[in-house]
Design an enzyme around this catalytic site. Structure first.
Site, PDB file in Angstrom:
ATOM      1  CD  GLU A 153      -1.201 -13.841  -8.352  1.00 22.83           C
ATOM      2  OE1 GLU A 153      -2.257 -13.693  -7.651  1.00 22.83           O
ATOM      3  OE2 GLU A 153       0.037 -13.652  -7.624  1.00 22.83           O
ATOM      4  CD  GLU A 266       5.476 -11.608  -7.548  1.00 24.14           C
ATOM      5  OE1 GLU A 266       4.839 -11.874  -6.446  1.00 24.14           O
ATOM      6  OE2 GLU A 266       4.834 -11.076  -8.519  1.00 24.14           O
TER       7      GLU A 266
HETATM    8  C1  XIL Z   1       1.797  -8.612  -2.558  1.00 20.79           C
HETATM    9  C2  XIL Z   1       2.656  -7.543  -1.816  1.00 20.79           C
HETATM   10  O1  XIL Z   1       3.945  -8.118  -1.490  1.00 20.79           O
HETATM   11  C3  XIL Z   1       1.762  -7.112  -0.552  1.00 20.79           C
HETATM   12  O2  XIL Z   1       2.323  -5.916  -0.004  1.00 20.79           O
HETATM   13  C4  XIL Z   1       0.480  -6.653  -0.771  1.00 20.79           C
HETATM   14  O3  XIL Z   1      -0.107  -6.429   0.485  1.00 20.79           O
HETATM   15  C5  XIL Z   1       0.000  -7.915  -1.757  1.00 20.79           C
HETATM   16  O4  XIL Z   1       0.668  -8.066  -2.615  1.00 20.79           O
HETATM   17  N1  XIL Z   1       1.603 -11.895  -6.053  1.00 20.79           N
HETATM   18  C6  XIL Z   1       2.037 -10.985  -6.912  1.00 20.79           C
HETATM   19  C7  XIL Z   1       2.416  -9.629  -6.176  1.00 20.79           C
HETATM   20  O5  XIL Z   1       1.848 -10.761  -7.997  1.00 20.79           O
HETATM   21  O6  XIL Z   1       1.959  -8.592  -6.489  1.00 20.79           O
HETATM   22  C8  XIL Z   1       1.882  -9.831  -4.507  1.00 20.79           C
HETATM   23  O7  XIL Z   1       2.532  -8.821  -3.683  1.00 20.79           O
HETATM   24  C9  XIL Z   1       2.245 -11.182  -4.076  1.00 20.79           C
HETATM   25  C10 XIL Z   1       1.681 -12.326  -4.691  1.00 20.79           C
END
Ligand code: XIL
Length: 353
Positions: A153, A266
């Site tokens: 990100e 994701e």
């Molecule tokens: C999220 C997790 O799913 C949650 O449990 C945590 O509270 C915050 O992070 N982008 C990403 C992930 O790269 O690491 C994030 O995961 C969701 C968005």
């Protein structure tokens, strides 16, 4: 019998019998050269046999959801805490699951521990902290974590004209925009066998400004010898703003044409902010999952990894962000709370036929 025990036994039986009857997603996907994976949580991985049975039947790649993040591994400046991460990676290796390591450098200050933000904003100092982190973590898991999200990100979501191209944070303030190239170089040296990824969200469609920025960044990395092997598209989707299958496919193609390994990293599909009745929402959700998998298959990308697989666990962070009541359920995944396959599961199976 204690109701909690009865409930767990029922879930276990449902999970085990369903798992035995369903087609296996990982096998179906493998027939198209596509790996299928999911994020995993440490609690149920340890305590919940139905969770493990469903995981092992359907998924060949796992990403510890939070446990390899800088904040978790580095609670203080002087201490690494690998206890939970080790347990998860050991489980994966024991069951021959490939592991995605997520993530080494996540620039936004909201994802950094407080101690890091108090460190001197000075190039050499930050570079040595980064090197220490990448070396320690990657060498520990060398040969066990196949893919690493080295940078997560980094490209801004701000689409206003003249807006900053990159997200701000400690690493960038101290090292400059070159912090990303440095991270990839350190990662290549720390474990030359790992595949190194740039991972980001909101670049699903090929026409969006953010996807163009990410494409341009990765093109420059490739041209200037920054050792990046792959790109991850997170794809946290919502049924009220479904991605376009054509645009996704076009973006997969152009990223592949840079010589990159392309993965969906994701995938999940939120239904909570949509007012339609439940059955319609689940059908819309199934359509989004199917479109993503169909685009992945058509473009011949490397892997689709969902950000979890069962509605049993609430995605609390998202409920908070959407400003929904705290107890709002988050039925975002392929299996329901009792591990029974949902319409989205059936749709993915059909997309892989
Ligand atoms: C999220 C997790 O799913 C949650 O449990 C945590 O509270 C915050 O992070 N982008 C990403 C992930 O790269 O690491 C994030 O995961 C969701 C968005």
């Amino acid at each position: 019998m204690n109701p909690v025990v009865v409930r767990s036994l029922l879930a276990l039986l449902t999970g085990l019998s369903a798992a035995a009857a369903e087609p296996s997603l990982r096998e179906r996907a493998a027939a198209h050269g596509l790996a299928f994976g999911t994020a995993i949580k440490p609690g149920p991985l340890q305590d919940d046999a139905a969770y493990r049975a469903t995981l092992l039947r359907h998924f060949g790649v796992v990403t510890p959801e939070n446990e390899l993040k800088f904040k978790r591994l580095r609670p203080t400046r002087d201490r690494f805490d690998f206890a939970v991460a080790d347990r998860m990676v050991d489980f994966a290796v024991e069951h021959e699951l490939a592991v995605r390591g997520h993530t080494l450098v996540w620039v936004a200050d909201s994802h950094a521990p407080a101690w890091l933000l108090a460190e001197p904003v000075e190039r050499e100092h930050a570079a040595s902290l980064m090197a220490e982190h990448i070396n320690t973590v990657m060498k520990r898991y060398a040969g066990r974590v196949r893919d690493w999200d080295v940078v997560n990100e980094a490209v801004s979501n701000d689409n206003r004209p003249g807006a900053d191209f990159l997200v701000d944070g400690y690493w960038r303030r101290a090292i400059g925009d070159g912090y990303m190239a440095l991270a990839f170089k350190l990662a290549r040296r720390a474990d030359p066998t790992a595949r190194l990824f740039y991972n980001d969200y909101d670049h699903g469609d090929a026409l969006g400004r953010k996807s163009d920025r990410i494409y341009a960044l990765l093109k420059r990395f490739r041209e200037t010898g920054v050792p990046v092997d792959g790109v991850g598209l997170q794809l946290h989707c919502r049924i009220d703003r479904p991605p376009s299958r054509e645009a996704l496919e076009a973006n997969f193609h152009r990223l592949k044409a840079l010589g990159l390994i392309v993965q969906v990293t994701e995938l999940d599909v939120a239904t909570m902010s949509d007012p339609r009745p439940e059955t319609e929402r689940l059908a819309a959700q199934a359509q989004v999952y199917a479109d993503v998998v169909a685009a992945a298959r058509a473009a011949g990308i490397d892997a689709v990894v969902t950000w979890g697989f069962t509605d049993r666990f609430q995605q609390g962070a998202l409920v908070k962000r959407l400003k929904l009541p705290a107890d709002t359920p988050t039925p975002m995944w392929l299996f329901d709370e009792a591990y029974a396959p949902k319409p989205a599961f059936e749709a993915v199976v059909r997309a892989l036929e």
